[in-house]
Motif scaffolding. Structure first.
Motif, PDB file in Angstrom:
ATOM      1  N   ALA A   1      41.118  54.413  46.391  1.00 43.40           N
ATOM      2  CA  ALA A   1      41.613  53.876  45.299  1.00 43.40           C
ATOM      3  C   ALA A   1      42.345  54.617  44.320  1.00 43.40           C
ATOM      4  O   ALA A   1      41.922  55.640  43.985  1.00 43.40           O
ATOM      5  CB  ALA A   1      40.286  53.094  44.550  1.00 43.40           C
ATOM      6  N   GLU A   2      43.156  54.351  43.603  1.00 40.78           N
ATOM      7  CA  GLU A   2      43.920  54.777  42.709  1.00 40.78           C
ATOM      8  C   GLU A   2      43.816  54.041  41.335  1.00 40.78           C
ATOM      9  O   GLU A   2      44.073  52.893  41.357  1.00 40.78           O
ATOM     10  CB  GLU A   2      45.641  54.926  43.069  1.00 40.78           C
ATOM     11  N   ILE A   3      43.626  54.822  40.276  1.00 44.17           N
ATOM     12  CA  ILE A   3      43.424  54.151  38.959  1.00 44.17           C
ATOM     13  C   ILE A   3      44.095  54.844  38.045  1.00 44.17           C
ATOM     14  O   ILE A   3      44.584  56.086  38.121  1.00 44.17           O
ATOM     15  CB  ILE A   3      41.776  54.168  38.420  1.00 44.17           C
ATOM     16  N   VAL A  55      30.698  52.631  39.689  1.00 47.08           N
ATOM     17  CA  VAL A  55      31.687  51.793  39.216  1.00 47.08           C
ATOM     18  C   VAL A  55      31.478  50.445  38.783  1.00 47.08           C
ATOM     19  O   VAL A  55      30.613  49.825  39.510  1.00 47.08           O
ATOM     20  CB  VAL A  55      32.659  51.571  40.243  1.00 47.08           C
ATOM     21  N   LEU A  56      31.826  50.104  37.489  1.00 43.27           N
ATOM     22  CA  LEU A  56      31.298  48.861  36.854  1.00 43.27           C
ATOM     23  C   LEU A  56      32.335  47.762  36.665  1.00 43.27           C
ATOM     24  O   LEU A  56      33.604  48.466  36.577  1.00 43.27           O
ATOM     25  CB  LEU A  56      30.422  49.031  35.600  1.00 43.27           C
ATOM     26  N   PHE A 111      36.213  54.402  47.467  1.00 43.53           N
ATOM     27  CA  PHE A 111      35.457  53.753  46.946  1.00 43.53           C
ATOM     28  C   PHE A 111      34.331  53.070  47.952  1.00 43.53           C
ATOM     29  O   PHE A 111      34.803  52.870  49.085  1.00 43.53           O
ATOM     30  CB  PHE A 111      36.065  52.349  46.441  1.00 43.53           C
ATOM     31  N   GLU A 112      33.172  53.137  47.580  1.00 43.16           N
ATOM     32  CA  GLU A 112      32.004  52.678  48.541  1.00 43.16           C
ATOM     33  C   GLU A 112      31.512  51.717  47.744  1.00 43.16           C
ATOM     34  O   GLU A 112      30.665  51.812  46.637  1.00 43.16           O
ATOM     35  CB  GLU A 112      31.171  53.776  48.660  1.00 43.16           C
ATOM     36  N   GLY A 113      31.415  50.376  48.301  1.00 42.28           N
ATOM     37  CA  GLY A 113      30.840  49.202  47.587  1.00 42.28           C
ATOM     38  C   GLY A 113      31.212  47.878  48.392  1.00 42.28           C
ATOM     39  O   GLY A 113      31.749  47.792  49.625  1.00 42.28           O
ATOM     40  N   ARG A 114      30.991  46.672  47.904  1.00 42.04           N
ATOM     41  CA  ARG A 114      31.386  45.561  48.448  1.00 42.04           C
ATOM     42  C   ARG A 114      32.736  45.184  48.576  1.00 42.04           C
ATOM     43  O   ARG A 114      33.528  45.581  47.786  1.00 42.04           O
ATOM     44  CB  ARG A 114      30.732  44.361  47.545  1.00 42.04           C
ATOM     45  N   ARG A 115      32.963  44.864  49.747  1.00 44.84           N
ATOM     46  CA  ARG A 115      34.667  44.541  50.219  1.00 44.84           C
ATOM     47  C   ARG A 115      35.069  43.460  49.100  1.00 44.84           C
ATOM     48  O   ARG A 115      34.411  42.514  48.513  1.00 44.84           O
ATOM     49  CB  ARG A 115      34.733  44.061  51.459  1.00 44.84           C
ATOM     50  N   ARG A 116      36.278  43.664  48.652  1.00 44.51           N
ATOM     51  CA  ARG A 116      36.969  42.931  47.746  1.00 44.51           C
ATOM     52  C   ARG A 116      36.486  42.810  46.252  1.00 44.51           C
ATOM     53  O   ARG A 116      37.000  42.123  45.609  1.00 44.51           O
ATOM     54  CB  ARG A 116      37.161  41.254  48.240  1.00 44.51           C
TER      55      ARG A 116
END
Length: 333
Positions: free
Chosen positions: A14-16, A30-31, A56-61
């Motif tokens: 991810a790029e932010i 990440v919130l 990023f490690e978390g729920r897809r989408r």
């Protein structure tokens, strides 16, 4: 608050971009915009010019380009009072809402409320029924870093077609707004996508972390003033030192959570009814669902009223007519 620019669906890179500097670290939480944890940012790195990347490690989408997120560093500490691990979060990017007011995440924790001065509105016995009565476990929440200013309140009135008081024309836009009714404060926070804090949240934010753990012991460090008890008269904007509120950028009472104005300046509305604390069986004609709790002292009151535990009754003669306070907003995590 950061903005997601790109997420690779395969590598999950991810790029932010962020208006605030984010220190490189192995892992962040990440919130999303509502404060819900949606995953982890692993191996966050700076790409220069306020741009960052991480895996990023978390729920897809749950993370996609264009979304706004909050990046929170998480450290684990132990609270012997709660007898369980407690997460202490350090906010590296702060939540910003419609009024552009920076907010601070206050982690969940135990706060020692009130004091043992019998007969006072803030009286709470140390123990009741063989158990600690003055220790309250407060869930995590966000709160404005400073009181709502005249400039912010003017913008709200203009956007909602309210009448801007002519007195504002001669005042600094960075002064906290004062002398608003409870309903004024409640409506502003709703317009900004937030709410008024409860008095429990306000005192938790004012006092900072009270439960101190070390290898040797765990103890309560309960100070009287938000800034601490060392020379509070120098930091707190009260009647002794000021004839009016100071601009928020001139305050020197920054507390342990990075909040200003908790030690005087403008008194602040909370959403809580003035009820007795648990374990307090004393009678007071002001107790009941008639008055709202005001916190924080002010330039109109003596230093004694700037203590973190002091409660004042707001709403006399009515909540629609009492204009004795200003306010700051909060929102749930």
């Amino acid at each position: 608050m950061a903005r997601v620019e790109r997420v690779d669906p395969v590598t999950r890179l991810a790029e932010i971009t962020s208006a605030e500097t984010i220190p490189a670290a192995a892992e962040y939480q990440v919130l999303n915009e509502t404060g819900e944890t949606i995953g982890r940012a692993v191996d966050l790195k700076s790409n220069g010019a306020q741009a960052y990347s991480f895996r990023f490690e978390g729920r897809r989408r749950s993370l996609s380009a264009g979304r706004r997120i909050v990046v929170v560093q998480t450290n684990e500490a132990f609270s012997a009072l709660a007898d369980r691990p407690r997460m202490t979060r350090e906010v590296t990017t702060r939540l910003v809402n419609r009024d552009n007011a920076p907010m601070q995440l206050i982690p969940d924790g135990i706060v020692v409320m009130g004091n043992q001065q019998a007969g006072e509105l803030h009286y709470v016995p140390a123990r009741s029924g063989g158990r600690a009565a003055n220790r309250f476990d407060i869930p995590a929440f966000y709160i404005d870093r400073h009181e709502v200013t005249i400039g912010q309140f003017t913008r709200y009135l203009e956007e909602t077609r309210g009448k801007v008081p002519t007195a504002y024309q001669s005042l600094s836009l960075n002064q906290p707004v004062t002398r608003v009714t409870y309903k004024d404060a409640e409506n502003y926070c709703a317009w900004a996508g937030k709410r008024l804090p409860t008095e429990f949240e306000w005192e938790r934010a004012a006092r900072g972390n009270q439960i101190v753990s070390s290898q040797a012991e765990t103890y309560v460090e309960s100070t009287s003033f938000p800034k601490g008890d060392f020379s509070p008269q120098e930091a707190c904007v009260t009647r002794e030192k000021a004839s009016g509120p100071l601009d928020i950028d001139k305050l020197t009472d920054t507390n342990a959570f990075g909040l200003v104005g908790m030690c005087g300046n403008a008194a602040e509305w909370t959403s809580s009814w003035l009820l007795p604390y648990r374990g307090n069986t004393e009678r007071d004609i002001r107790f009941g669902k008639k008055y709202k709790v005001i916190r924080g002292g002010s330039f109109e009151l003596e230093l004694e009223y700037a203590k973190s535990h002091v409660r004042l009754a707001g709403g006399m003669p009515s909540l629609a007519r009492d204009r004795r306070a200003g306010f700051r907003c909060a929102r749930s995590e």
